[in-house]
Every structure is written in structure tokens, then in C-alpha cells.
Design a protein around this motif. Structure first.
Motif, PDB file in Angstrom:
ATOM      1  N   LEU A 100       0.918  -1.363  -0.018  1.00 50.57           N
ATOM      2  CA  LEU A 100       0.324   0.015  -0.111  1.00 50.57           C
ATOM      3  C   LEU A 100       1.079   1.227   0.076  1.00 50.57           C
ATOM      4  CD1 LEU A 100      -2.730   0.814   0.480  1.00 50.57           C
ATOM      5  CD2 LEU A 100      -2.371   0.915   2.686  1.00 50.57           C
ATOM      6  N   ALA A 101       1.929   1.253   0.738  1.00 50.98           N
ATOM      7  CA  ALA A 101       2.752   2.145   0.684  1.00 50.98           C
ATOM      8  C   ALA A 101       3.406   2.578  -0.576  1.00 50.98           C
ATOM      9  CB  ALA A 101       4.055   2.071   1.917  1.00 50.98           C
ATOM     10  N   ILE A 102       3.848   1.617  -1.208  1.00 47.91           N
ATOM     11  CA  ILE A 102       4.648   1.935  -2.710  1.00 47.91           C
ATOM     12  C   ILE A 102       3.461   2.384  -3.502  1.00 47.91           C
ATOM     13  CG2 ILE A 102       5.042   0.537  -4.621  1.00 47.91           C
ATOM     14  CD1 ILE A 102       6.759  -1.257  -2.990  1.00 47.91           C
ATOM     15  N   VAL A 103       2.292   2.095  -3.553  1.00 44.60           N
ATOM     16  CA  VAL A 103       1.401   2.494  -4.414  1.00 44.60           C
ATOM     17  C   VAL A 103       1.120   4.087  -4.083  1.00 44.60           C
ATOM     18  CG1 VAL A 103      -1.247   2.533  -5.039  1.00 44.60           C
ATOM     19  CG2 VAL A 103       0.112   0.440  -4.715  1.00 44.60           C
ATOM     20  N   MET A 104       1.205   4.430  -2.868  1.00 46.52           N
ATOM     21  CA  MET A 104       0.830   5.648  -2.355  1.00 46.52           C
ATOM     22  C   MET A 104       2.326   6.649  -2.624  1.00 46.52           C
ATOM     23  SD  MET A 104      -1.635   5.580   0.724  1.00 46.52           S
ATOM     24  CE  MET A 104      -0.699   4.800   1.893  1.00 46.52           C
ATOM     25  N   ALA A 105       3.602   5.804  -2.650  1.00 46.95           N
ATOM     26  CA  ALA A 105       4.760   6.735  -2.438  1.00 46.95           C
ATOM     27  C   ALA A 105       5.208   6.815  -3.779  1.00 46.95           C
ATOM     28  CB  ALA A 105       5.725   5.650  -1.583  1.00 46.95           C
ATOM     29  N   ILE A 106       5.061   6.137  -4.692  1.00 46.31           N
ATOM     30  CA  ILE A 106       5.463   6.189  -6.168  1.00 46.31           C
ATOM     31  C   ILE A 106       5.125   7.801  -6.609  1.00 46.31           C
ATOM     32  CG2 ILE A 106       5.348   5.684  -8.592  1.00 46.31           C
ATOM     33  CD1 ILE A 106       5.695   2.844  -7.560  1.00 46.31           C
ATOM     34  N   PRO A 107       3.747   7.921  -6.724  1.00 45.46           N
ATOM     35  CA  PRO A 107       3.303   9.220  -7.316  1.00 45.46           C
ATOM     36  C   PRO A 107       3.749  10.292  -6.259  1.00 45.46           C
ATOM     37  CG  PRO A 107       1.416   8.069  -6.553  1.00 45.46           C
ATOM     38  CD  PRO A 107       2.372   7.142  -6.231  1.00 45.46           C
ATOM     39  N   ILE A 108       3.819  10.278  -5.011  1.00 52.90           N
ATOM     40  CA  ILE A 108       4.359  11.286  -4.260  1.00 52.90           C
ATOM     41  C   ILE A 108       5.921  11.512  -4.256  1.00 52.90           C
ATOM     42  CG2 ILE A 108       4.415  12.111  -1.680  1.00 52.90           C
ATOM     43  CD1 ILE A 108       1.936  10.680  -1.105  1.00 52.90           C
ATOM     44  N   GLY A 109       6.670  10.469  -4.491  1.00 51.49           N
ATOM     45  CA  GLY A 109       8.056  10.512  -4.745  1.00 51.49           C
ATOM     46  C   GLY A 109       8.375  11.251  -6.224  1.00 51.49           C
ATOM     47  N   VAL A 110       7.368  11.010  -7.076  1.00 55.37           N
ATOM     48  CA  VAL A 110       7.663  11.445  -8.292  1.00 55.37           C
ATOM     49  C   VAL A 110       7.480  12.977  -8.300  1.00 55.37           C
ATOM     50  CG1 VAL A 110       6.755  11.918 -10.880  1.00 55.37           C
ATOM     51  CG2 VAL A 110       7.123   9.419  -9.725  1.00 55.37           C
TER      52      VAL A 110
ATOM     53  N   VAL B 160       9.776   5.468   2.320  1.00 57.59           N
ATOM     54  CA  VAL B 160       9.751   5.044   1.021  1.00 57.59           C
ATOM     55  C   VAL B 160      10.047   6.325  -0.002  1.00 57.59           C
ATOM     56  CG1 VAL B 160       8.565   3.407  -0.904  1.00 57.59           C
ATOM     57  CG2 VAL B 160       8.637   2.732   1.484  1.00 57.59           C
ATOM     58  N   GLY B 161       9.100   7.083  -0.028  1.00 55.95           N
ATOM     59  CA  GLY B 161       8.870   8.185  -0.966  1.00 55.95           C
ATOM     60  C   GLY B 161      10.054   8.889  -0.881  1.00 55.95           C
ATOM     61  N   LYS B 162      10.587   9.376   0.299  1.00 58.79           N
ATOM     62  CA  LYS B 162      11.783  10.116   0.306  1.00 58.79           C
ATOM     63  C   LYS B 162      12.993   9.683  -0.478  1.00 58.79           C
ATOM     64  CE  LYS B 162      14.999  12.279   3.820  1.00 58.79           C
ATOM     65  NZ  LYS B 162      16.048  12.009   4.406  1.00 58.79           N
ATOM     66  N   LEU B 163      13.285   8.215  -0.004  1.00 58.41           N
ATOM     67  CA  LEU B 163      14.289   7.652  -0.642  1.00 58.41           C
ATOM     68  C   LEU B 163      14.178   7.373  -2.218  1.00 58.41           C
ATOM     69  CD1 LEU B 163      15.476   5.186   2.172  1.00 58.41           C
ATOM     70  CD2 LEU B 163      16.419   7.199   1.239  1.00 58.41           C
ATOM     71  N   PHE B 164      12.732   7.182  -2.522  1.00 64.09           N
ATOM     72  CA  PHE B 164      12.611   7.142  -4.133  1.00 64.09           C
ATOM     73  C   PHE B 164      12.859   8.267  -4.737  1.00 64.09           C
ATOM     74  CE2 PHE B 164       9.298   6.411  -7.560  1.00 64.09           C
ATOM     75  CZ  PHE B 164      10.084   5.655  -8.176  1.00 64.09           C
ATOM     76  N   ALA B 165      12.394   9.600  -4.034  1.00 62.88           N
ATOM     77  CA  ALA B 165      12.589  10.899  -4.671  1.00 62.88           C
ATOM     78  C   ALA B 165      14.245  11.179  -4.878  1.00 62.88           C
ATOM     79  CB  ALA B 165      11.830  11.875  -3.912  1.00 62.88           C
ATOM     80  N   GLU B 166      14.623  10.840  -3.897  1.00 60.49           N
ATOM     81  CA  GLU B 166      16.369  10.924  -3.873  1.00 60.49           C
ATOM     82  C   GLU B 166      16.861  10.106  -5.126  1.00 60.49           C
ATOM     83  OE1 GLU B 166      17.683  10.269  -0.234  1.00 60.49           O
ATOM     84  OE2 GLU B 166      16.919  12.204   0.576  1.00 60.49           O
ATOM     85  N   ALA B 167      16.463   8.810  -5.098  1.00 57.69           N
ATOM     86  CA  ALA B 167      16.928   8.019  -6.193  1.00 57.69           C
ATOM     87  C   ALA B 167      16.713   8.495  -7.634  1.00 57.69           C
ATOM     88  CB  ALA B 167      16.178   6.614  -6.069  1.00 57.69           C
ATOM     89  N   LEU B 168      15.359   9.124  -7.741  1.00 57.75           N
ATOM     90  CA  LEU B 168      15.042   9.803  -9.223  1.00 57.75           C
ATOM     91  C   LEU B 168      15.780  11.094  -9.418  1.00 57.75           C
ATOM     92  CD1 LEU B 168      10.977   9.727  -9.067  1.00 57.75           C
ATOM     93  CD2 LEU B 168      12.543   8.302 -10.540  1.00 57.75           C
ATOM     94  N   GLU B 169      16.416  11.811  -8.285  1.00 58.67           N
ATOM     95  CA  GLU B 169      16.993  12.905  -8.584  1.00 58.67           C
ATOM     96  C   GLU B 169      18.541  12.508  -8.869  1.00 58.67           C
ATOM     97  OE1 GLU B 169      16.447  15.169  -5.103  1.00 58.67           O
ATOM     98  OE2 GLU B 169      14.456  16.120  -5.521  1.00 58.67           O
ATOM     99  N   GLU B 170      18.865  11.575  -8.630  1.00 61.66           N
ATOM    100  CA  GLU B 170      20.182  11.042  -8.939  1.00 61.66           C
ATOM    101  C   GLU B 170      20.366  10.355 -10.346  1.00 61.66           C
ATOM    102  OE1 GLU B 170      21.402   8.828  -5.454  1.00 61.66           O
ATOM    103  OE2 GLU B 170      21.394  10.485  -4.167  1.00 61.66           O
ATOM    104  N   VAL B 171      19.348  10.327 -11.070  1.00 62.83           N
ATOM    105  CA  VAL B 171      19.399   9.507 -12.313  1.00 62.83           C
ATOM    106  C   VAL B 171      20.335  10.201 -13.221  1.00 62.83           C
ATOM    107  CG1 VAL B 171      17.195   8.398 -12.071  1.00 62.83           C
ATOM    108  CG2 VAL B 171      17.407  10.342 -13.476  1.00 62.83           C
ATOM    109  N   ASP B 172      21.204   9.555 -14.066  1.00 65.33           N
ATOM    110  CA  ASP B 172      21.840  10.328 -15.285  1.00 65.33           C
ATOM    111  C   ASP B 172      20.789  10.753 -16.200  1.00 65.33           C
ATOM    112  OD1 ASP B 172      23.604  10.761 -17.196  1.00 65.33           O
ATOM    113  OD2 ASP B 172      24.026   8.422 -18.108  1.00 65.33           O
ATOM    114  N   PRO B 173      21.077  12.016 -16.803  1.00 69.75           N
ATOM    115  CA  PRO B 173      20.073  12.649 -17.474  1.00 69.75           C
ATOM    116  C   PRO B 173      20.286  12.347 -18.944  1.00 69.75           C
ATOM    117  CG  PRO B 173      21.702  14.285 -16.913  1.00 69.75           C
ATOM    118  CD  PRO B 173      21.936  12.932 -15.942  1.00 69.75           C
ATOM    119  N   GLY B 174      21.344  11.441 -19.311  1.00 70.00           N
ATOM    120  CA  GLY B 174      21.609  11.350 -20.801  1.00 70.00           C
ATOM    121  C   GLY B 174      20.280  10.370 -21.436  1.00 70.00           C
TER     122      GLY B 174
END
Lengths: 263, 266
Positions: B88-98, B156-170
Motif C-alpha cells: 500500500l505504501a508503494i502504491v501511494m509513495a510512487i506518485p508522491i516521490g515523483v 519509501v517516498g523520500k528515498l525514491f525521490a532521492e533516487a530519481l533525482e540522482e539519475v543520469d540525464p543522458g
């Protein structure tokens, strides 16, 4: 032309059947577990109705008993600070004694077991046992959070020590340095920064947990919170929750500042 | 040459040392103030060894016969609450993390809103969340599942957002240049790079949730905690010891499982 390309190279992104099977299994599990727990959509909707009534009673928050609230918050902070101080103090030797690259295994295993024991139980369970041992009040909360701190800092500190470079140790030992000098001049300089980082995180965590141990009678604002719940005193409850969130945010702000000082 | 000899090397500047000293001084003052004003009754502390000895005496012998009739079902319930709550947390955290990743969503207001949700989720303790949802849904595992879900969003949302912010923009640039729609950019550009971190966070949180779901029953949110609460209120200490032992075993097994899976996939 495009048809040709498609024939030669296939679709741009291959379908990952394993991932799809995984998602399907996830859905099936969720359905099974929801059934097992008797979680149903109807109950959920009914709860949403209750939730709306509940929220309506919480507004506006009632701060009229602010003196009680402030006294409780101060006690909560006191529990967190005392528990952090002793927890940090104790976890330093425990972490050193549990590191497998410094100590023989007959010393490390009892300390590793102790750390595992401190970590596996949620603080509330320790709080219940300490309330039985030392009675109601902040002392039980302090003892609880000391154990929680040893579990958390001890584990991470041990791991940090196990990752250090052994060359300075070898150099000091070759020069005939006594054991304590090896620890102070070769081990601690490599890990002290991380130790301070874990400690400031734990101070934060202790503050969060000290708002909760009162639910089982171990001092702090949790006791008042639980009482407000049981008396359906929801507007006072809202005031308590707002002050807890404000307190935690404040401590998060302070701990980021402290981390910046030690970087 | 003589100048170099008189040069004094320092690790920290004066202001850095001052700031460090101020932190230690501040903590020492806070500690001494707390020690003076906290209300501790010393007699209770002197009495503690007797009380602890009494506690262990009452806990022994353990009532293992109680496991199949009273504990097993509740323990399974606890594990299901932890797993379903994490899903349940994942379902809610993905949009919030994005929403919280400032390289995907370029509106600072939305980023800030997502951060606010994440911080509130983390600052309220799981037991307090449990109390809230017991008030909303009534006692039982539904309250526990929703509690675990809401409590985990922040982490989950905080760490997911951080992982998204660290992606390679290429790869994202390449997809944008070839005219891919937004969803494809997310699915084929961001997700593959953030996925390992995401599954790592999922496993880590599940491990934490197993511990937490074992206690939220103390306030009525289902699982083994409710059985523990009953045993405590009735002073069945020989049952309490069996319950604590089974929680310990399950938590250790969950940790071993998570470590094994992490080694496989990461």
C-alpha cells in the motif's frame, strides 16, 4: 521501410515476461492477504465516513491546556536527551567490542548478540518491560531508548569499524603501541565522523520515539495523547499531534545544522 | 624556508572549531538541565533488580502449548499486515516521490507539497498512526494495514525521490529528443535507473514493518500485538515470554531473508 526495420530489429523494448509475472503475483498476493485480514472495500468506505467525522471533531485544535502540553513536551525532550547521551556513551565501547576485525570471536559474539537483541524488539516492547521493572514515569522511557540507541548506533558503528583500513593499525602495532593507543590513534580517527553522524540521527530518532513510549506509561507526551484518545477529546488530540509534528520538524532542522558543522 | 617552518597547520578554521564547541556545549547544557528537572524516583531504581528477577521468574517456564492455539494465527496476521501495508505504501509513495523529485516535476510548490506529506508521515510514530486509524476504521487488521502504509510513505517516498533525482540525464535527453511521451520517458528513462534503489528500499522497509506491525496491536490494530496486550493485561507472563520469543524469531528470520534477497538482486 519501417516494417523492414521492425522485422530486422524487433520491437524497441522487449516485453519482460518475468516482470509481468512478478506484478501479477503481487496483485494475487494482495488479494489473498486482503481476504485473510478481512480487509474489504465496503469496510474501507465505511471507515472513510468515520474518518470525516473524526477530522471534523479535531478542528479547531484546542490549545487551552497549553501548560500541560508544554510540560509534557519538555519531559519528552528530556527523555530523548538523557537517553541519547547514555546511549551514545554505551554504544561506543559496545561497537568497538563487537567489531570482528579488532577483537577475538569469543568477545565479539556476546556483544553482537546483545546488539541484535536490542534491535529486534520495537522500543514499545522494551518500554512495557521497563515499566514493569522500574514503574511508571520517565525513567522507564529513558532506559527503553538507551537500549534502542545501543541497538542502532552499535550495529552501524560496528559495521563502520569493520570497513576501516587496517594499515594504520599495523603500523602502530609494529611500533609497539599499546592497545588503547591503537584504538585512539588508528581506529577512532577513521570512524569518529560517522559515529557522530549516527549519533545525531539517533538523537532525532529518540525524540520521535520518546513521543510514543508514554502510550504504555513510560513518560512524555504519549501518555497525555493516549488519554486524549480514550476520552474522545479529539480537539486536544489535534493540538498534541500538531505540537509533536512541530517538535520533530524543529529537531530535524537542528540536526541538519549540526551535521553541517561536522562535515 | 624559515617561513614554512613557522607555518602552523590546522585541520579546522577557528569558526569551525567554535561551531563544534558550541554544539558540544549546547548538548552538555541541555543534558544537565534535563538531568536536574526530570522526575525520577530513585527508590524505583533501587527496586529494579528485584522486579526484573520477579519478571523472569514469572516468565519461566514458557507456555509453549499456547503457540498453536493463540499465537500462530496472530503471527501470520502480523506478517500479512506488514507485507500488505508495504505494498500500500508503494502504491501511494510512487506518485508522491515523483512529485517530490525536482528534476521531473519543475513546480517548486508541488515539490514542497510532496515534502510536507513525506515529513508528516515520518514524524508521526507508527503507534500514533495506529491509534488514529483504530479511531477511524475500528480495531482490527484493516487499521493496522493502513497505519503501516501511511507510516511507510515518508520513508519509501523520500528515498525514491532521492533516487530519481540522482539519475543520469543522458537517457532522458535521448528519449525526449526522439519525441517519447512523458509516460515512456518515465518508464524507460527514469524507472530502470531508480528501480534497484527502489526495490532495496522496499525490502528494507518491509523488514522495519515486520517489527512495527508486531507492536501496533497494543493499541488495537491487529496482529500479534493484540495477543501480547491481552496476555500482559491478564498477567500471563509465561505466555508473554512465548510471544516475545516468537516475535524475536520472526524478526530475525525476516532480516536474514532480506539480507539474502538483497545479495541476490543488488
Amino acid at each position: 521501410m519501417t516494417a523492414d526495420t521492425a522485422k530486422n530489429f524487433g520491437p524497441a523494448f522487449k516485453t519482460n515476461w518475468w516482470a509481468r509475472a512478478g506484478w501479477l503475483a503481487g496483485f494475487l498476493y494482495a488479494a489473498y492477504a486482503a481476504n485473510y485480514l478481512d480487509v474489504s472495500w465496503a469496510r474501507f468506505l465505511q471507515g472513510l465516513g468515520n474518518g470525516a467525522a473524526f477530522l471534523a471533531e479535531m478542528v479547531p485544535p484546542n490549545f487551552s491546556r497549553w501548560e500541560l502540553l508544554a510540560a509534557n513536551l519538555i519531559e519528552t525532550v528530556e527523555i530523548a536527551i538523557i537517553a541519547s547521551a547514555f546511549g551514545i556513551l554505551f554504544s561506543l565501547p559496545v561497537g568497538l567490542l563487537a567489531a570482528r576485525n579488532l577483537m577475538p570471536s569469543w568477545i565479539t559474539w556476546p556483544f553482537r548478540a546483545f546488539i541484535a537483541l536490542c534491535r529486534s524488539f520495537h522500543p514499545v516492547i522494551f518500554a512495557i518491560l521497563f515499566v514493569k521493572a522500574v514503574g511508571f514515569g520517565p525513567l522507564a522511557g529513558i532506559l527503553t531508548l538507551i537500549f534502542a540507541s545501543i541497538g542502532f548506533i552499535g550495529k552501524l558503528f560496528t559495521e563502520a569499524i569493520e570497513e576501516i583500513s587496517l594499515k594504520p593499525l599495523e603500523a602502530l602495532r609494529a611500533a609497539g603501541a599499546p592497545f588503547m593507543s591503537v584504538i585512539i590513534y588508528a581506529v577512532l580517527p577513521q570512524v569518529l565522523n560517522r559515529f557522530i553522524g549516527f549519533s545525531s540521527y539517533q538523537l532525532d530518532a529518540n525524540l520521535r520515539n520518546s513521543t510514543m513510549v508514554g502510550i504504555v506509561g513510560a513518560g512524555g507526551i504519549g501518555g497525555t495523547l493516549f488519554a486524549a484518545f480514550q476520552r474522545f477529546d479529539y480537539d486536544f488530540l489535534a493540538a498534541i499531534l500538531i505540537s509533536i509534528i512541530a517538535l520533530v520538524m524543529l529537531s530535524e532542522f537542528i540536526s541538519t545544522r549540526i551535521k553541517r558543522v561536522f562535515q | 624556508m624559515s617561513q614554512a617552518a613557522s607555518y602552523k597547520w590546522e585541520r579546522f578554521t577557528f569558526s569551525e572549531r567554535l561551531a563544534r564547541f558550541a554544539v558540544f556545549l549546547g548538548f552538555a547544557i541541555a543534558l544537565s538541565l534535563s538531568m536536574r528537572s526530570v522526575q525520577i524516583i530513585p527508590e524505583f531504581l533501587y527496586d529494579a533488580p528485584t522486579q526484573v528477577a520477579d519478571l523472569f521468574k514469572r516468565m519461566w517456564p514458557m507456555d509453549f502449548a499456547y503457540y498453536p492455539e493463540g499465537i500462530h494465527h496472530a503471527m501470520m496476521e502480523t506478517l500479512h499486515i506488514a507485507t500488505l501495508g508495504t505494498l500500500l505504501a508503494i502504491v501511494m509513495a510512487i506518485p508522491i516521490g515523483v512529485l517530490g523529485a525536482n528534476n521531473i516535476v519543475h513546480f517548486p510548490l508541488l515539490n514542497w507539497f510532496s515534502k510536507l506529506i513525506l515529513v508528516s508521515s515520518r514524524s508521526v510514530n507508527s503507534l500514533v498512526w495506529a491509534l488514529l486509524f483504530v479511531a477511524v476504521f475500528g480495531p482490527g487488521p484493516l487499521a493496522g494495514t493502513v497505519c503501516i502504509g501511511f507510516r511507510s510513505i515518508g520513508f519509501v517516498g523520500k528515498l525514491f525521490a532521492e533516487a530519481l533525482e540522482e539519475v543520469d540525464p543522458g537517457p532522458i535527453e535521448a528519449l525526449t529528443a526522439s519525441g517519447a511521451p512523458w509516460f515512456s520517458i518515465f518508464l524507460k528513462g527514469y524507472w530502470p535507473q531508480a528501480a534497484p534503489a527502489f526495490w532495496g528500499v522496499f525490502l528494507f522497509r518491509w523488514d522495519i514493518n515486520v517489527r512495527e506491525s508486531a507492536v501496533i496491536g497494543l493499541v488495537g490494530a491487529g496482529g500479534i500485538g493484540m495477543v501480547l496486550d491481552t496476555a500482559l493485561n491478564l498477567f500471563f507472563w509465561n505466555r508473554v515470554s512465548v510471544i516475545l520469543l516468537s516475535i524475536f524469531v520472526v524478526v530475525i528470520l525476516a532480516e536474514l531473508l532480506v539480507t539474502a534477497i538483497r545479495k541476490r538482486i543488488i
